[in-house]
Scaffold this motif. Structure first.
Motif, short mmCIF file in Angstrom:
data_model
loop_
_atom_site.label_atom_id
_atom_site.label_comp_id
_atom_site.label_asym_id
_atom_site.label_seq_id
_atom_site.Cartn_x
_atom_site.Cartn_y
_atom_site.Cartn_z
N ASN A 16 13.04 -1.06 46.53
CA ASN A 16 13.71 -2.31 47.13
C ASN A 16 12.72 -3.56 46.76
N PRO A 17 13.14 -4.28 45.88
CA PRO A 17 12.18 -5.49 45.40
C PRO A 17 11.89 -6.50 46.45
N ASN A 18 12.92 -6.67 47.44
CA ASN A 18 12.93 -7.93 48.40
C ASN A 18 12.11 -7.19 49.75
N SER A 19 12.39 -5.99 50.17
CA SER A 19 11.73 -5.52 51.50
C SER A 19 10.48 -4.67 51.01
N GLY A 20 10.54 -4.18 49.83
CA GLY A 20 9.42 -3.23 49.81
C GLY A 20 9.62 -1.71 50.21
N ALA A 42 2.60 -5.85 43.87
CA ALA A 42 3.49 -7.03 45.09
C ALA A 42 3.12 -8.27 44.73
N THR A 43 4.22 -9.34 44.76
CA THR A 43 3.78 -10.91 44.48
C THR A 43 4.38 -11.49 45.54
N ASP A 44 3.76 -12.22 46.21
CA ASP A 44 4.14 -13.08 47.43
C ASP A 44 4.79 -14.61 46.77
N THR A 45 5.12 -15.40 47.45
CA THR A 45 6.05 -16.61 47.30
C THR A 45 4.92 -17.54 46.44
N THR A 49 -0.57 -11.76 43.55
CA THR A 49 -0.29 -10.37 43.22
C THR A 49 -1.27 -9.42 43.90
#
Length: 455
Positions: A16-20, A42-45, A49
């Motif tokens: 899941n790209p949103n929750s990981g 993983a990339t944050d807002t 990365t």
């Protein structure tokens, strides 16, 4: 990657790209082995990365290991990482704890203070099978080291199980205690039996040693005894170390002549008393008992005592025979009796006599009588003689008769006279033998005083 996983290589997991959250997207089968290895980005807002290498192993019941701890669930959860580290170091492979649950019994009820830790081991990027763990389980030194390390955090490892989840019985420990208590009671009973047997055997052995090393009943010490060697006790009319019954060269002196010459016998002059004259009648006021005379013609010709090996221990003849004939009769009769089976009759007709015998322990008591005599009466006479020997010696054995043969003859002479039973009372016979013992002791003391010149 293992070849069995090539078919699901691209679709095995969904991220899941949103929750990981990583979700399994396939149904594992028994033919699948190995692991999945991939990298997650993983990339944050803020557009920052980071990457992580992920390894997912396929674990089956062939790789599952169960550790049973005597600790609460909270204690195990608190020290889960310490447990994994301890087993990793101890087993020299990576230990991963999969789950910590309360241990249950066969009905699924949770047990108090017992916790089950489910884990698996990885070595060289390959799940370790239970066969390898079983081999390590047999290494007691390794398990002792692991247990010592766990004890530093108050963790107690009770068992290590491979394969399926173990089913515990709450009363298993209690049953083990009962079994151990029963074994202890059994061992205690065996020890008591052995101890009692030891005392009984020691007492019997001590008694036999005394019979071998001591002289009793007025017998004289021989030079062999003073030299430290055990020799049979003999009476005063025999040479030292010999048996007067078998020593034909030694003749007993004429005691009547000795008594008459000694001038100190109470019997000297007794023939001059009025009671011994031909015209003597008892006074009218004298009390004479009327005695019923029983004429029993049951007469014994001879009695033999011999062992199971055919060794003659005692012989008493009431019929005159030459010595050569006596030896022949003795030899043939012993051979005949010893050849008979234990369950055969104790009576047999042998030549012109009737033989009655009975075995007591290692000795045979054998009597010969006329054909018309009563066998049962003779058998009872033998038993009465054995009872007298047992009363006198106290649990008589063959050694008592060997080393105190004169006493066996004395008892027989008090019981049987001229081949016929003369005294049926055991008490009277034992009183007469006790009087003879006292007389022998007095004679022994007098002889000792004469030897030192005090008498």
């Amino acid at each position: 990657m293992d070849p069995s996983l090539e078919a699901v290589r691209g679709t095995a997991f969904v991220l899941n790209p949103n929750s990981g959250v990583l979700t399994l997207n396939m149904q594992p089968t028994a033919s699948m082995h190995g692991m999945f290895q991939f990298q997650v980005l993983a990339t944050d807002t803020e557009e920052a990365t980071d990457t992580a290498n992920v390894k997912i192993y396929l674990i089956s019941s062939m790789n599952r290991v169960f550790f049973i701890f005597v600790n609460t669930l909270e204690q195990i959860e608190k020290n889960k990482d310490f447990i994994a580290q301890t087993f990793s170091i101890g087993f020299n492979m990576t230990c991963n704890v999969d789950q910590v649950v309360p241990a249950t019994d066969s009905s699924g009820v949770a047990l108090d203070d017992l916790t089950e830790v489910r884990a698996h081991f990885i070595r060289d990027n390959t799940p370790v099978t239970t066969d390898v763990i079983e081999e390590l389980r047999s290494d007691t030194a390794l398990l002792r080291t692991v247990q010592t390390t766990l004890n530093t955090e108050l963790l107690v490892l009770r068992d290590l199980v491979t394969g399926d989840s173990p089913t515990l019985t709450p009363a298993a420990g209690r049953n083990a205690v009962y079994v151990l208590a029963a074994l202890c009671a059994l061992l205690t009973l065996i020890c008591l039996v052995l101890l009692i047997t030891f005392f009984v055997k020691s007492r019997a052995l001590k008694r036999r040693l005394e019979a071998l090393s001591m002289t009793k009943y007025g017998s004289q010490d021989s030079g062999l005894n003073r030299a430290g060697l055990a020799a049979p006790g003999t009476n005063k009319h025999a040479t030292e170390g010999s048996n007067p019954i078998w020593n034909e060269a030694i003749k007993a002196p004429d005691f009547d002549a000795i008594s008459g010459d000694s001038d100190d016998s109470d019997l000297i002059g007794i023939e001059n008393l009025p009671q011994f004259r031909d015209d003597y009648f008892p006074p009218e006021n004298s009390s004479i008992r009327d005695v019923d005379v029983v004429n029993d013609n049951n007469k014994m010709q001879f009695m033999l005592l011999f062992s199971r090996q055919g060794k003659l221990r005692l012989q008493k003849w009431y019929v005159a025979h030459p010595d050569k004939l006596k030896k022949k009769i003795t030899r043939e009769l012993i051979t005949t009796v010893l050849a008979r089976k234990p369950k055969m009759c104790s009576f047999l007709e042998w030549k012109d006599v009737k033989v009655v015998y009975k075995r007591y322990a290692s000795l045979y008591f054998c009597c010969a009588m006329e054909q018309e005599d009563n066998e049962l009466l003779t058998l009872e006479l033998i038993h009465r003689y054995v009872e007298l020997l047992d009363k006198y010696f106290g649990s008589v054995c063959e050694l008592d008769i060997i080393f105190n043969f004169e006493k066996a003859y004395f008892i027989l002479d008090e019981l049987v006279l001229g081949g016929e039973l003369q005294e049926t009372s055991k008490k009277n016979v034992l009183k007469a033998i006790a009087a003879q013992d006292l007389l022998q002791e007095d004679e022994t003391v007098d002889a000792a005083l004469r030897d030192v010149g005090l008498l």
